[in-house]
Design an enzyme around this catalytic site. Structure first.
Site, PDB file in Angstrom:
ATOM      1  N   SER A 141       0.755  -0.975  -0.073  1.00 41.38           N
ATOM      2  CA  SER A 141      -0.029   0.039   0.005  1.00 41.38           C
ATOM      3  C   SER A 141       0.735   1.197   0.183  1.00 41.38           C
ATOM      4  O   SER A 141       0.351   2.452   0.206  1.00 41.38           O
ATOM      5  CB  SER A 141      -0.978  -0.004   1.107  1.00 41.38           C
ATOM      6  OG  SER A 141      -1.874  -1.029   1.045  1.00 41.38           O
ATOM      7  N   ASP A 150       3.713  -6.045 -10.264  1.00 44.57           N
ATOM      8  CA  ASP A 150       3.699  -4.591 -10.813  1.00 44.57           C
ATOM      9  C   ASP A 150       5.181  -4.490 -11.569  1.00 44.57           C
ATOM     10  O   ASP A 150       6.232  -4.730 -11.096  1.00 44.57           O
ATOM     11  CB  ASP A 150       3.797  -3.791  -9.567  1.00 44.57           C
ATOM     12  CG  ASP A 150       2.452  -3.796  -9.019  1.00 44.57           C
ATOM     13  OD1 ASP A 150       1.447  -4.192  -9.559  1.00 44.57           O
ATOM     14  OD2 ASP A 150       2.302  -3.623  -7.640  1.00 44.57           O
ATOM     15  N   GLU A 170       7.551  -5.492  -8.181  1.00 39.35           N
ATOM     16  CA  GLU A 170       7.339  -6.587  -7.113  1.00 39.35           C
ATOM     17  C   GLU A 170       6.194  -7.230  -7.637  1.00 39.35           C
ATOM     18  O   GLU A 170       5.228  -7.077  -8.618  1.00 39.35           O
ATOM     19  CB  GLU A 170       6.710  -5.601  -5.728  1.00 39.35           C
ATOM     20  CG  GLU A 170       5.406  -5.068  -5.965  1.00 39.35           C
ATOM     21  CD  GLU A 170       4.569  -4.851  -4.719  1.00 39.35           C
ATOM     22  OE1 GLU A 170       4.903  -5.320  -3.891  1.00 39.35           O
ATOM     23  OE2 GLU A 170       3.547  -3.994  -5.047  1.00 39.35           O
ATOM     24  N   ASN A 212       2.408  -9.447  -5.909  1.00 38.36           N
ATOM     25  CA  ASN A 212       1.728  -9.596  -4.986  1.00 38.36           C
ATOM     26  C   ASN A 212       0.871 -10.891  -5.208  1.00 38.36           C
ATOM     27  O   ASN A 212       0.548 -11.349  -6.408  1.00 38.36           O
ATOM     28  CB  ASN A 212       0.773  -8.360  -5.355  1.00 38.36           C
ATOM     29  CG  ASN A 212       1.189  -7.047  -5.378  1.00 38.36           C
ATOM     30  OD1 ASN A 212       1.576  -6.495  -4.265  1.00 38.36           O
ATOM     31  ND2 ASN A 212       1.343  -6.357  -6.433  1.00 38.36           N
TER      32      ASN A 212
HETATM   33  N1  LIG Z   1      12.021   2.538  -8.259  1.00 37.57           N
HETATM   34  C1  LIG Z   1      10.838   3.197  -8.453  1.00 37.57           C
HETATM   35  N2  LIG Z   1      10.802   4.176  -9.236  1.00 37.57           N
HETATM   36  C2  LIG Z   1       9.937   4.738  -9.783  1.00 37.57           C
HETATM   37  N3  LIG Z   1       8.544   4.485  -9.141  1.00 37.57           N
HETATM   38  C3  LIG Z   1       8.437   3.591  -8.002  1.00 37.57           C
HETATM   39  C4  LIG Z   1       9.575   2.963  -7.870  1.00 37.57           C
HETATM   40  N4  LIG Z   1       9.395   1.713  -6.641  1.00 37.57           N
HETATM   41  C5  LIG Z   1       7.885   2.002  -6.313  1.00 37.57           C
HETATM   42  N5  LIG Z   1       7.532   3.104  -7.194  1.00 37.57           N
HETATM   43  C6  LIG Z   1       6.117   3.561  -7.156  1.00 37.57           C
HETATM   44  O1  LIG Z   1       5.557   3.349  -5.781  1.00 37.57           O
HETATM   45  C7  LIG Z   1       4.372   2.123  -5.888  1.00 37.57           C
HETATM   46  C8  LIG Z   1       4.576   1.589  -4.568  1.00 37.57           C
HETATM   47  O2  LIG Z   1       5.657   0.666  -5.094  1.00 37.57           O
HETATM   48  P1  LIG Z   1       5.696  -0.801  -4.930  1.00 37.57           P
HETATM   49  O3  LIG Z   1       7.357  -1.505  -5.017  1.00 37.57           O
HETATM   50  O4  LIG Z   1       4.941  -1.504  -5.675  1.00 37.57           O
HETATM   51  O5  LIG Z   1       5.184  -1.291  -3.407  1.00 37.57           O
HETATM   52  P2  LIG Z   1       3.927  -1.507  -2.643  1.00 37.57           P
HETATM   53  O6  LIG Z   1       2.820  -1.638  -3.941  1.00 37.57           O
HETATM   54  O7  LIG Z   1       4.013  -2.877  -1.958  1.00 37.57           O
HETATM   55  O8  LIG Z   1       3.742  -0.177  -1.760  1.00 37.57           O
HETATM   56  C9  LIG Z   1       4.674   1.699  -7.024  1.00 37.57           C
HETATM   57  O9  LIG Z   1       3.286   1.331  -7.631  1.00 37.57           O
HETATM   58  C10 LIG Z   1       5.126   2.935  -8.079  1.00 37.57           C
HETATM   59  O10 LIG Z   1       4.433   3.841  -8.554  1.00 37.57           O
HETATM   60 MG   LIG Z   2       2.704  -2.424  -5.582  1.00 36.04          MG
END
Ligand SMILES: Nc1ncnc2c1ncn2[C@@H]1O[C@H](COP(=O)(O)OP(=O)(O)O)[C@@H](O)[C@H]1O
Ligand SMILES: [Mg+2]
Length: 338
Positions: free
Chosen positions: A178, A287, A299, A301
């Site tokens: 989230s 994702d 990542e 899910n």
């Molecule tokens: N290295 C990155 N560069 C750009 N945007 C990122 C990056 N890592 C995450 N994000 C943004 O942050 C959001 C959440 O990150 P994510 O790794 O999917 O973790 P979670 O969904 O478990 O919180 C992603 O959907 C993306 O929009």
């Molecule tokens: Mg995510």
């Protein structure tokens, strides 16, 4: 459903939606809030504060399928009978991380979704990246910082320059969902506060190269294994934060993603390979970020949301798999894995 993770509210909507969509001719289903389940055991086994202060939702706490001849025991806090299958509608720690899966394995009760190992791996972003890297899949370069490690600000900044080629970077907790505790860091002096913030949510934080590009998500279903149409996510904010993820209209979903055929195929094959590499079962949702001709995996899910704004059900719908049919398929998969 429910549970005690930061994704409790989403999990409750996922659970409610599943409960109302399950075909009553096929299933007799009852919602169990694992927060209440824990509340029964916690005072006996631990003094740790297991419960969040989220409001307690009133659910009948019992599962007894007709076929097993069990009587319904609906008194608060009472379980009776043995479920044929458990539909896990939990997200985050205590639900998506292999722990409830381990409990159900020990009780020999089939459950939807991935088993212990894949669940635990996918919850840990750094471990996921190790496995995916090993499988030849493209992940974003990162530095990992653990709570309690002594890092000077200068050293961290130097490491970002040396390993990631400088700023901007994206800082996030290693094992959270989230988008809580995430920060886009453009200036070196914002790095340390961002890491500290991420470490409030987990014992380790990831500092990744910031990849600016199209955000897509690719869902995979089993039985038979298939990749669903890609969804392009157009967030209203700078990135896909909690608000835009879970509020209706907070982000725009475009199905199929506006990508050339070749990139679409590649992203779908990456999703299938991620599912395979981690050993996921039933479903997964990967994702990714697309930058030019490159695709980076963010990542995986293992229990994606199933709320009205959720991605996997929308992708399934687009592939002519209705929500009730999707649930049937996940349950069949669980029963086959017995
Ligand atoms: N290295 C990155 N560069 C750009 N945007 C990122 C990056 N890592 C995450 N994000 C943004 O942050 C959001 C959440 O990150 P994510 O790794 O999917 O973790 P979670 O969904 O478990 O919180 C992603 O959907 C993306 O929009
Ligand atoms: Mg995510």
């Amino acid at each position: 459903m429910g549970g005690t993770s930061s994704e409790r509210a989403v999990s409750l909507s996922t659970g409610r939606m599943i409960l109302s969509a399950l075909d009553p001719k096929r299933y007799e289903a009852v919602g169990i809030d694992t927060q209440q389940m824990l509340a029964m055991v916690a005072p006996v086994w631990t003094s740790a504060p297991l419960l969040t202060d989220a409001p307690r939702e009133a659910f009948p706490v019992a599962v007894a399928p007709r076929e097993s001849g069990g009587e319904w025991a609906r008194e608060e806090g009472g379980f009776s009978g043995r479920p044929d299958v458990v539909f896990i509608a939990l997200h985050g720690k205590g639900g998506e991380d292999g722990t409830i899966q381990g409990l159900l394995d020990m009780l020999q009760i089939p459950y939807t979704g991935s088993g212990v190992l894949a669940s635990a791996l996918a919850m840990d972003k750094a471990m996921t990246k190790r496995v995916l890297r090993d499988a030849g899949l493209p992940v974003i370069p990162d530095i990992s910082v653990a709570r309690g490690e002594t890092h000077t600000e200068e050293r961290l900044i130097a490491e970002v320059e040396a390993c990631l080629g400088g700023f901007p970077v994206f800082v996030k907790p290693n094992a959270e969902g989230s988008t809580v505790g995430c920060t886009l860091v453009e200036e070196p002096e914002r790095l340390l506060p961002a890491i500290k913030d991420a470490l409030l949510h987990d014992a380790s934080a990831l500092v990744e190269t910031y990849v600016q590009g199209m955000e897509i998500t690719a869902s995979v279903l089993d039985n038979p294994r298939q990749a669903l149409p890609l969804i392009e996510i157009v967030p209203k904010g700078t990135y896909y934060d909690y608000e835009s993820k879970y509020t209706e209209g907070g982000s725009e979903h475009i199905i199929p993603a506006r990508l050339p055929e070749s990139l679409t195929r590649r992203a779908q094959s990456y999703a299938l390979r991620c599912h395979e590499a981690l050993g996921c079962r039933g479903m997964s949702r990967t994702d990714m970020l697309v930058q030019g001709n490159e695709i980076f995996i963010l990542e995986v899910n293992t229990i994606p949301g199933m709320t009205p704004t959720s991605l996997l059900p929308q992708a399934a719908e687009h592939a002519h798999i209705s929500f009730p049919a999707l649930l049937d398929r996940l349950i069949d998969c669980a029963l086959e894995a017995r």
